[in-house]
Design an enzyme around this catalytic site. Structure first.
Site, PDB file in Angstrom:
ATOM      1  N   LYS A  13       0.836  -1.221   0.000  1.00 22.73           N
ATOM      2  CA  LYS A  13       0.000   0.000   0.000  1.00 22.73           C
ATOM      3  C   LYS A  13       0.861   1.258   0.000  1.00 22.73           C
ATOM      4  O   LYS A  13       0.599   2.194  -0.745  1.00 22.73           O
ATOM      5  CB  LYS A  13      -0.875   0.101   1.271  1.00 22.73           C
ATOM      6  CG  LYS A  13      -1.772  -1.053   1.550  1.00 22.73           C
ATOM      7  CD  LYS A  13      -2.662  -0.769   2.769  1.00 22.73           C
ATOM      8  CE  LYS A  13      -1.939  -0.604   4.093  1.00 22.73           C
ATOM      9  NZ  LYS A  13      -1.298  -1.819   4.615  1.00 22.73           N
ATOM     10  N   ARG A  88      -8.286   1.489  10.023  1.00 22.21           N
ATOM     11  CA  ARG A  88      -7.881   0.110  10.287  1.00 22.21           C
ATOM     12  C   ARG A  88      -8.865  -0.587  11.213  1.00 22.21           C
ATOM     13  O   ARG A  88      -8.660  -1.748  11.553  1.00 22.21           O
ATOM     14  CB  ARG A  88      -6.517   0.117  10.960  1.00 22.21           C
ATOM     15  CG  ARG A  88      -5.364  -0.341  10.053  1.00 22.21           C
ATOM     16  CD  ARG A  88      -4.106  -0.055  10.836  1.00 22.21           C
ATOM     17  NE  ARG A  88      -2.975  -0.846  10.484  1.00 22.21           N
ATOM     18  CZ  ARG A  88      -1.917  -0.368   9.825  1.00 22.21           C
ATOM     19  NH1 ARG A  88      -1.908   0.842   9.356  1.00 22.21           N
ATOM     20  NH2 ARG A  88      -0.860  -1.135   9.643  1.00 22.21           N
ATOM     21  N   ARG A 127      12.343  -6.855   4.894  1.00 22.66           N
ATOM     22  CA  ARG A 127      12.322  -5.400   4.693  1.00 22.66           C
ATOM     23  C   ARG A 127      13.366  -4.724   5.588  1.00 22.66           C
ATOM     24  O   ARG A 127      13.541  -5.074   6.741  1.00 22.66           O
ATOM     25  CB  ARG A 127      10.923  -4.872   5.035  1.00 22.66           C
ATOM     26  CG  ARG A 127      10.773  -3.395   4.804  1.00 22.66           C
ATOM     27  CD  ARG A 127       9.347  -3.005   4.618  1.00 22.66           C
ATOM     28  NE  ARG A 127       8.562  -3.099   5.842  1.00 22.66           N
ATOM     29  CZ  ARG A 127       7.275  -2.760   5.911  1.00 22.66           C
ATOM     30  NH1 ARG A 127       6.634  -2.366   4.820  1.00 22.66           N
ATOM     31  NH2 ARG A 127       6.617  -2.854   7.041  1.00 22.66           N
ATOM     32  N   ARG A 160      12.884  -2.641  10.974  1.00 18.39           N
ATOM     33  CA  ARG A 160      11.886  -2.043  11.870  1.00 18.39           C
ATOM     34  C   ARG A 160      11.567  -3.042  12.973  1.00 18.39           C
ATOM     35  O   ARG A 160      11.434  -4.234  12.708  1.00 18.39           O
ATOM     36  CB  ARG A 160      10.593  -1.762  11.090  1.00 18.39           C
ATOM     37  CG  ARG A 160      10.502  -0.371  10.530  1.00 18.39           C
ATOM     38  CD  ARG A 160       9.392  -0.221   9.542  1.00 18.39           C
ATOM     39  NE  ARG A 160       8.067  -0.614  10.021  1.00 18.39           N
ATOM     40  CZ  ARG A 160       6.943  -0.431   9.328  1.00 18.39           C
ATOM     41  NH1 ARG A 160       6.988   0.129   8.136  1.00 18.39           N
ATOM     42  NH2 ARG A 160       5.784  -0.799   9.806  1.00 18.39           N
ATOM     43  N   ARG A 171       0.793  -8.507  14.026  1.00 16.32           N
ATOM     44  CA  ARG A 171       0.170  -7.557  13.086  1.00 16.32           C
ATOM     45  C   ARG A 171      -0.808  -8.263  12.155  1.00 16.32           C
ATOM     46  O   ARG A 171      -1.855  -7.727  11.822  1.00 16.32           O
ATOM     47  CB  ARG A 171       1.258  -6.842  12.269  1.00 16.32           C
ATOM     48  CG  ARG A 171       2.021  -5.818  13.105  1.00 16.32           C
ATOM     49  CD  ARG A 171       3.326  -5.454  12.453  1.00 16.32           C
ATOM     50  NE  ARG A 171       3.182  -4.545  11.330  1.00 16.32           N
ATOM     51  CZ  ARG A 171       4.127  -4.351  10.413  1.00 16.32           C
ATOM     52  NH1 ARG A 171       5.262  -5.013  10.485  1.00 16.32           N
ATOM     53  NH2 ARG A 171       3.933  -3.505   9.438  1.00 16.32           N
TER      54      ARG A 171
HETATM   55  P1  AMP Z   1       2.110   0.603   9.020  1.00 12.72           P
HETATM   56  O1  AMP Z   1       3.380   1.264   8.654  1.00 12.72           O
HETATM   57  O2  AMP Z   1       0.912   1.168   8.298  1.00 12.72           O
HETATM   58  O3  AMP Z   1       2.171  -0.898   8.925  1.00 12.72           O
HETATM   59  O4  AMP Z   1       1.845   0.959  10.573  1.00 12.72           O
HETATM   60  C1  AMP Z   1       2.787   0.603  11.561  1.00 12.72           C
HETATM   61  C2  AMP Z   1       2.115   0.563  12.919  1.00 12.72           C
HETATM   62  O5  AMP Z   1       1.543   1.856  13.228  1.00 12.72           O
HETATM   63  C3  AMP Z   1       0.929  -0.396  13.052  1.00 12.72           C
HETATM   64  O6  AMP Z   1       1.333  -1.732  13.305  1.00 12.72           O
HETATM   65  C4  AMP Z   1       0.181   0.217  14.218  1.00 12.72           C
HETATM   66  O7  AMP Z   1       0.821  -0.058  15.447  1.00 12.72           O
HETATM   67  C5  AMP Z   1       0.333   1.706  13.941  1.00 12.72           C
HETATM   68  N1  AMP Z   1      -0.772   2.210  13.079  1.00 12.72           N
HETATM   69  C6  AMP Z   1      -0.676   2.664  11.807  1.00 12.72           C
HETATM   70  N2  AMP Z   1      -1.875   3.031  11.343  1.00 12.72           N
HETATM   71  C7  AMP Z   1      -2.770   2.794  12.342  1.00 12.72           C
HETATM   72  C8  AMP Z   1      -4.173   2.949  12.469  1.00 12.72           C
HETATM   73  N3  AMP Z   1      -4.927   3.426  11.456  1.00 12.72           N
HETATM   74  N4  AMP Z   1      -4.739   2.586  13.647  1.00 12.72           N
HETATM   75  C9  AMP Z   1      -4.005   2.128  14.681  1.00 12.72           C
HETATM   76  N5  AMP Z   1      -2.683   1.935  14.620  1.00 12.72           N
HETATM   77  C10 AMP Z   1      -2.058   2.276  13.458  1.00 12.72           C
END
Ligand code: AMP
Length: 218
Positions: A13, A88, A127, A160, A171
């Site tokens: 994404k 989410r 990654r 990360r 996740r």
């Molecule tokens: P991502 O880079 O989008 O995979 O986000 C990394 C982490 O940020 C996720 O595993 C969550 O801990 C937090 N996060 C990102 N977006 C959201 C969201 N919309 N709601 C809650 N936590 C989020």
């Protein structure tokens, strides 16, 4: 163009959001990027978010919804936005719909990126990212030229903390339980298009552009 990119972590994404945002000159709002920046800058929000993120859990809805509202209010470009990684949860999707309704705006489309679990695990575990300029790489699919340092700025790459195995498992579980219900949420509202995210980046991009060209209103 006002779109939401939906999908499990690691489906691509963020990569596609970056490309679409630059092609169409629209804003990309990535809650993951915003939260990581808050953690790096040790803001109160970052301090609250860090523990949840390191474990692969979601940051509380109230925090993320506040963050997105702020960003949407700041948008200077009337052309639109891509929401990457938000909503989410169902409460987040409901909050988004309320905010947009209050502004008299409608979403054009929600794109659901689909990739198998096996491929996702492969992508996330390999990654690597640059702690300085945030460029991302993959040890097998997109390695940096010298193997360990960032091509752009030379900083040593890191994994990360939430790309480590335990956090990845969490996740994916969180995605199934809390995010996957958004597929039927947006299907019921006739806003959803599915996209095969397992293809090469350029192939996915072309398909995405075709899909968006059908639904974009501006
Ligand atoms: P991502 O880079 O989008 O995979 O986000 C990394 C982490 O940020 C996720 O595993 C969550 O801990 C937090 N996060 C990102 N977006 C959201 C969201 N919309 N709601 C809650 N936590 C989020």
């Amino acid at each position: 163009m006002r779109v939401v990119f939906l999908g499990a972590p690691g489906v691509g994404k963020g990569t596609q959001a970056e490309k679409i945002a630059s092609q169409y000159q629209i804003a990309k709002i990535s809650t993951g990027d915003l939260l990581r920046a808050a953690v790096r800058n040790r803001t109160p929000l970052g301090v609250e978010a860090k523990g949840h993120m390191d474990q692969g859990r979601l940051v509380p809805d109230s925090v993320v919804i506040g963050l997105v509202k702020e960003k949407l209010a700041e948008l200077s470009t009337p052309k639109g936005f891509i929401l990457d990684g938000f909503p989410r949860t169902v409460p987040q999707a409901e909050a988004l719909s309320d905010v947009l309704k209050a502004e008299g705006i409608r979403l054009d489309r929600v794109i659901n990126f689909r990739v198998s679990r096996e491929e996702i695990v492969k992508r996330l575990s390999g990654r690597r990212s640059c702690p300085k300029c945030q460029a991302t790489y993959h040890v097998d699919f997109a390695p940096p030229r010298n193997g360990v340092a960032c091509d752009r700025c030379g900083e040593t790459l890191v994994q990360r903390s939430d790309d480590q195995q335990e956090a990845v498992e969490m996740r994916l579980r969180v995605y199934e339980e809390q995010t996957a219900p958004l597929i039927s949420f947006y299907e019921q509202r006739q806003l959803l298009s599915h996209l095969n995210g397992a293809e090469a980046v350029e192939v996915v991009y072309q398909e995405l552009v075709r899909t968006l060209s059908v639904y974009r209103t501006a």
